[in-house]
Design a protein around this motif. Structure first.
Motif: not given
Length: 78
Positions: A48-59, A61-66
């Motif tokens: 599912d494209h939308a789910t994958l885009i959302e997952a990439m956004q979370h990833a 953001e997590g990398a930026a937080d690190v």
């Protein structure tokens, strides 16, 4: 399909151990290739494209937080 960000692994410690084992004896390039292949396999499984885009956004953001936490820790140590 909504992205599930709640803990959902039946055996998280076993998964983490298997992930570490996947990288054992690989050089950096091989390790990066294994990660990329795993990502693409799992993305294909999700499909599912939308789910994958959302997952990439979370990833991302997590990398930026690190990066922010690392910079804060470095400034505190100085």
């Amino acid at each position: 399909m909504a992205l599930n960000t709640q803990p959902n692994l039946a055996r998280p410690d076993d998964f983490y151990e298997a992930l570490i084992d996947m990288h054992r004896d690989l050089d950096d390039a091989q390790s990066q290739s294994a990660n990329a292949q795993l990502i693409l396999l799992l993305a294909n499984h999700i499909g599912d494209h939308a789910t994958l885009i959302e997952a990439m956004q979370h990833a991302r953001e997590g990398a930026a937080d690190v990066s922010v936490r690392g910079a804060q820790a470095h400034s505190l140590a100085a």
